[in-house]
Every structure is written in structure tokens, then in C-alpha cells.
Design a protein around this motif. Structure first.
Motif, PDB file in Angstrom:
ATOM      1  N   ARG A 140      -6.760   1.484 -13.691  1.00 11.30           N
ATOM      2  CA  ARG A 140      -6.819   1.856 -12.274  1.00 11.30           C
ATOM      3  C   ARG A 140      -6.504   0.664 -11.371  1.00 11.30           C
ATOM      4  NH1 ARG A 140     -12.080   5.875 -11.478  1.00 11.30           N
ATOM      5  NH2 ARG A 140     -11.334   7.566 -12.823  1.00 11.30           N
ATOM      6  N   ASP A 141      -7.107  -0.463 -11.681  1.00 11.18           N
ATOM      7  CA  ASP A 141      -6.835  -1.658 -10.874  1.00 11.18           C
ATOM      8  C   ASP A 141      -5.361  -2.046 -10.951  1.00 11.18           C
ATOM      9  OD1 ASP A 141      -9.487  -1.650 -10.350  1.00 11.18           O
ATOM     10  OD2 ASP A 141      -9.986  -3.463 -11.483  1.00 11.18           O
ATOM     11  N   GLN A 159      -2.785  -0.118 -11.485  1.00 12.10           N
ATOM     12  CA  GLN A 159      -1.955   0.820 -10.719  1.00 12.10           C
ATOM     13  C   GLN A 159      -1.964   0.474  -9.232  1.00 12.10           C
ATOM     14  OE1 GLN A 159      -3.454   4.696 -11.692  1.00 12.10           O
ATOM     15  NE2 GLN A 159      -2.744   4.618 -13.823  1.00 12.10           N
ATOM     16  N   LYS A 160      -3.131   0.055  -8.730  1.00 17.23           N
ATOM     17  CA  LYS A 160      -3.226  -0.312  -7.316  1.00 17.23           C
ATOM     18  C   LYS A 160      -2.478  -1.615  -7.027  1.00 17.23           C
ATOM     19  CE  LYS A 160      -7.714   1.937  -6.656  1.00 17.23           C
ATOM     20  NZ  LYS A 160      -9.161   1.739  -6.351  1.00 17.23           N
ATOM     21  N   LEU A 161      -2.621  -2.580  -7.930  1.00 15.16           N
ATOM     22  CA  LEU A 161      -2.010  -3.888  -7.689  1.00 15.16           C
ATOM     23  C   LEU A 161      -0.497  -3.886  -7.914  1.00 15.16           C
ATOM     24  CD1 LEU A 161      -4.720  -6.128  -9.372  1.00 15.16           C
ATOM     25  CD2 LEU A 161      -4.157  -6.090  -6.943  1.00 15.16           C
ATOM     26  N   GLU A 162      -0.025  -2.917  -8.689  1.00 14.75           N
ATOM     27  CA  GLU A 162       1.397  -2.890  -9.024  1.00 14.75           C
ATOM     28  C   GLU A 162       2.273  -2.780  -7.776  1.00 14.75           C
ATOM     29  OE1 GLU A 162       4.291  -0.704 -12.318  1.00 14.75           O
ATOM     30  OE2 GLU A 162       2.436   0.271 -11.659  1.00 14.75           O
ATOM     31  N   THR A 200       1.730  -4.153  -4.943  1.00 15.31           N
ATOM     32  CA  THR A 200       1.557  -5.298  -4.055  1.00 15.31           C
ATOM     33  C   THR A 200       2.797  -6.185  -4.113  1.00 15.31           C
ATOM     34  OG1 THR A 200      -0.813  -5.252  -4.535  1.00 15.31           O
ATOM     35  CG2 THR A 200       0.051  -7.233  -3.490  1.00 15.31           C
ATOM     36  N   HIS A 239       0.407  -7.221   2.017  1.00 20.26           N
ATOM     37  CA  HIS A 239      -0.189  -6.178   1.183  1.00 20.26           C
ATOM     38  C   HIS A 239      -1.527  -6.637   0.603  1.00 20.26           C
ATOM     39  CE1 HIS A 239       3.957  -4.101   0.358  1.00 20.26           C
ATOM     40  NE2 HIS A 239       3.495  -3.872   1.575  1.00 20.26           N
ATOM     41  N   MET A 270      -5.172  -4.669   1.267  1.00 20.45           N
ATOM     42  CA  MET A 270      -5.735  -3.912   0.146  1.00 20.45           C
ATOM     43  C   MET A 270      -7.198  -4.279  -0.088  1.00 20.45           C
ATOM     44  SD  MET A 270      -4.470  -3.730  -3.826  1.00 20.45           S
ATOM     45  CE  MET A 270      -2.810  -3.277  -3.347  1.00 20.45           C
ATOM     46  N   ASP A 271      -8.066  -3.280  -0.106  1.00 18.87           N
ATOM     47  CA  ASP A 271      -9.503  -3.503  -0.319  1.00 18.87           C
ATOM     48  C   ASP A 271      -9.777  -4.137  -1.680  1.00 18.87           C
ATOM     49  OD1 ASP A 271     -10.063  -2.449   2.155  1.00 18.87           O
ATOM     50  OD2 ASP A 271     -10.465  -0.421   1.404  1.00 18.87           O
ATOM     51  N   LEU A 272      -9.090  -3.641  -2.705  1.00 24.96           N
ATOM     52  CA  LEU A 272      -9.307  -4.173  -4.054  1.00 24.96           C
ATOM     53  C   LEU A 272      -8.960  -5.655  -4.118  1.00 24.96           C
ATOM     54  CD1 LEU A 272      -9.864  -3.930  -7.082  1.00 24.96           C
ATOM     55  CD2 LEU A 272      -7.489  -3.169  -7.389  1.00 24.96           C
TER      56      LEU A 272
END
Length: 224
Positions: free
Chosen positions: A38-39, A41-44, A46, A51, A55-57
Motif C-alpha cells: 500500500r505504501d 502504491q502511494k509513493l510510486e 511521487t 508531491h 502527501m500525508d504518508l
């Protein structure tokens, strides 16, 4: 490896090295896919320093440190390796982004601790390449086993000398009491005591250790 991977990627993005960050991410993503999909997928997505800021993460990863549990022996080996190889970037990431919870005693199994960051297998091609490397079998010089062998040898020698001294004392007593009859008896007693000084198990263990080739360690072994 996961926190090091994440922060290396974000450092590249924050400094504007978008292409290098992308190549780095794709090369090592598979190592962490199972545990942190999951992490990833979110960072990909960036692609710029902006960005990262939005991004919160990413903000959470930057503001909080990872906690990693290691036994003291593993921690010492890790630091020695990083210092010997002059891995300054990695040392910087560790100092700034990671908190090690160092515990005394032996390493615990990953299955016993859900908080441990697990290492996931790499690709088959890389595994095959690693398996083709030469492996140096043997005991490390100045290892626990080598010190045990020396201690057993010294112990056997000291015990044999002690038995020898006891036999000579008995011989003197026998000689004074029985004259010449003490001579043959002393020889048999001395032989029996020396045979009993070293047991079969000790001999077999020592011979196995002695037969193993010695390998010079690349790093200084921490105190056990």
C-alpha cells in the motif's frame, strides 16, 4: 532495509533527481512488495518535491522515525560493516531516520515478533546469482568454537598433569609401605588415570573443531 529504501527514494525526489529516483524505486520495489504494497502504491506517483510535501504518508515518514529491534550482536555487526565500508549516506539515514531498540541475548525469530520489519525474498535471477558465489566454509579465527577448543586442550593438559602428580604421590606412599611392589602398581594407576582424564565426547568434539579450516573474518567480531 525498508526504511533505508523509502528514505533513499524520498531523498532523491526531494533533490530533484526524478529519473534516478524512479529507476531506484523500480529496481528494489519487489523486495518490499509483500509487506508494504500500500505504501509503495502511494509513493510510486511521487515525482517532485511538491508531491512529497502534499502527501500525508511522505510527511508522516519524514516526521517519525522507524523503530527496529535488533540483538546487541547484530547491531554491532551492522555498525562495523557500515563504518568499514564508509557507507556515509546509509549511516546518515540511520542516525536521522531510524531508532534501534537493542536487546541483550540472542536474536529472536521473526515469527515471534510481529513488530519486526521482515525481509522479503528477491527475484529468482538475483537468488541464482547469489548462489553462484564462492562460499568460504570453516570456523572464523578467534571464534567461540576456536576458543572452546583451546580451553578444552588446556583443561585436558592441566588435568593430566594433576593426575600425574597424584599418581606419583601414591607411588611414593606405596613404595614406603610395600617396597618394590609399588613400582608396577604405580605404572598401571598412572595409565588408568590419564586415560580417564579426557572423555570420548570431549575428544570427538575437539577433533571435529580441529579439522575445520580457519577463515579470517572480514570484520572484527564483537565480544560475546
Amino acid at each position: 532495509l525498508y526504511p533505508a529504501f523509502i528514505h533513499c527514494f524520498m531523498d532523491l525526489v526531494s533533490e530533484g533527481h526524478t529519473l534516478e529516483a524512479r529507476a531506484f524505486f523500480l529496481k528494489f520495489r519487489e523486495d518490499h512488495e509483500l509487506m508494504h504494497s500500500r505504501d509503495l502504491q502511494k509513493l510510486e506517483g511521487t515525482l517532485s518535491p511538491l508531491h512529497l510535501e502534499e502527501m500525508d504518508l511522505a510527511r508522516s515518514l519524514r516526521e517519525n522515525k522507524f523503530r527496529i529491534k535488533l540483538c546487541e550482536y547484530s547491531y554491532e555487526l551492522l555498525l562495523q560493516y557500515l563504518q568499514k565500508t564508509q557507507a556515509l549516506v546509509m549511516l546518515g539515514i540511520i542516525n536521522e531516520r531510524i531508532i534501534f531498540e537493542v536487546s541483550a541475548g540472542q536474536p529472536s525469530l521473526i515469527s515471534d515478533d510481529a513488530d519486526v520489519v521482515a525481509l522479503v525474498g528477491t527475484s529468482k535471477d538475483l537468488a541464482k546469482q547469489i548462489n553462484q558465489k564462492e562460499v568460504h566454509w570453516g570456523l572464523l579465527e578467534d571464534s567461540v568454537e576456536e576458543r572452546m577448543e583451546k580451553a578444552l586442550s588446556d583443561s585436558d593438559r592441566a588435568e593430566g598433569e594433576s593426575k600425574d602428580a597424584d599418581a606419583e604421590d601414591n607411588n611414593k606412599k606405596k613404595s614406603s609401605e610395600g617396597g618394590k611392589q609399588g613400582g608396577p602398581l604405580n605404572k598401571k594407576l598412572k595409565k588408568d588415570k590419564l586415560v580417564g582424564a579426557t572423555g570420548k565426547n570431549t575428544k570427538s568434539e575437539t577433533s571435529m573443531i580441529s579439522a575445520a579450516p580457519r577463515v579470517k573474518p572480514e570484520l572484527t567480531l564483537p565480544a560475546t
